[in-house]
Scaffold this active site. Structure first.
Site, PDB file in Angstrom:
ATOM      1  N   CYS A 220      86.700  13.049  50.214  1.00 53.06           N
ATOM      2  CA  CYS A 220      87.483  12.905  50.182  1.00 53.06           C
ATOM      3  C   CYS A 220      86.890  14.728  50.498  1.00 53.06           C
ATOM      4  CB  CYS A 220      88.754  13.608  49.297  1.00 53.06           C
ATOM      5  SG  CYS A 220      90.296  13.774  49.475  1.00 53.06           S
TER       6      CYS A 220
ATOM      7  N   GLU B 132      88.301   4.043  46.685  1.00 51.79           N
ATOM      8  CA  GLU B 132      88.375   3.665  45.429  1.00 51.79           C
ATOM      9  C   GLU B 132      89.426   3.266  44.961  1.00 51.79           C
ATOM     10  OE1 GLU B 132      88.005   8.475  44.568  1.00 51.79           O
ATOM     11  OE2 GLU B 132      87.520   6.535  46.311  1.00 51.79           O
TER      12      GLU B 132
ATOM     13  N   HIS C 232      91.265   7.702  49.811  1.00 54.06           N
ATOM     14  CA  HIS C 232      89.854   7.537  48.114  1.00 54.06           C
ATOM     15  C   HIS C 232      90.242   6.057  48.562  1.00 54.06           C
ATOM     16  CE1 HIS C 232      90.632  11.234  46.647  1.00 54.06           C
ATOM     17  NE2 HIS C 232      90.377  11.548  47.059  1.00 54.06           N
TER      18      HIS C 232
END
Length: 208
Positions: free
Chosen positions: A96, A186, A184
């Site tokens: 990001c 994650e 993202h």
């Protein structure tokens, strides 16, 4: 040598283990990056974004992840890393804000989108030999949370995916081992996020 992850777990590591540092640009999602790396049995440490290249070399770092951030890279109070890391040869993954920072600091351009792109979104991957998307489909569902976007990539970088609203959702420079994603991986909303981290770790292993 040892380090402490999130001030809770003590790990010992040997020279044959990867060590990743995550540059902390004050993202609320940092703990999820650490969790994904832990799932892959990768030893990782969260460090201040302004760590100098000399300190990184002393740590014998094998890979660097640039986190997200609430800042905009073009603002006067934006967080900047040591730009020398981009020429260090150490594999880098920007997430990001991290991807935007790579783009801005290496000669690309980042602008305000107009409003936020948030939540699960589908991206289209342009080809199947893209490093981060190795062994994935050409359509992936990922978690977006951004209001800025890259509108020009630096020289030497290739655009590897897009979403309906964002025409640059990932980039790579294979020669420099630098990769970036606007989303993202994650977050749980990125269906194959763990596999994307695994693909980056494979680069780290190959280079080291």
């Amino acid at each position: 040598m040892y380090y402490i992850k999130e001030n809770k777990n003590l790990y010992y590591w040997t020279k044959d283990m990867e060590e990743i540092i995550v540059l902390d640009f004050k993202s609320e999602y940092n703990k999820y990056i650490m969790e994904k790396l832990e799932e892959l049995n990768i030893k990782a440490k969260l460090v201040d974004f302004n760590i100098k290249l000399e300190e990184i070399k002393k740590l014998n770092i094998k890979g660097i992840i640039l986190s997200g951030s609430p800042k905009s890279v073009y603002s006067l109070d934006s967080y900047k890393c040591d730009e020398r890391i981009f020429k260090s040869g150490i594999p880098i993954l920007g997430i990001c804000y991290g991807m935007q920072l790579i783009s801005e600091m290496m000669g690309g351009k980042v602008e305000f989108m107009g409003d936020n792109e948030y939540g699960q979104k589908d991206i289209t991957i342009f080809n199947d030999d893209t490093v981060l998307f190795k062994n994935l489909s050409l359509k992936e569902t990922v978690w977006m949370d951004h209001s800025d976007h890259v509108v020009k990539v630096p020289d030497g970088f290739t655009i590897t995916s897009k979403s309906e609203r964002c025409f640059i959702t990932s980039i790579e420079n294979k020669n420099m081992n630098i990769y970036g994603v606007q989303f993202h991986p994650e977050m749980h909303g990125s269906v194959n996020g763990l596999k994307m981290f695994k693909n980056f770790i494979e680069v780290v292993r190959r280079v080291s």
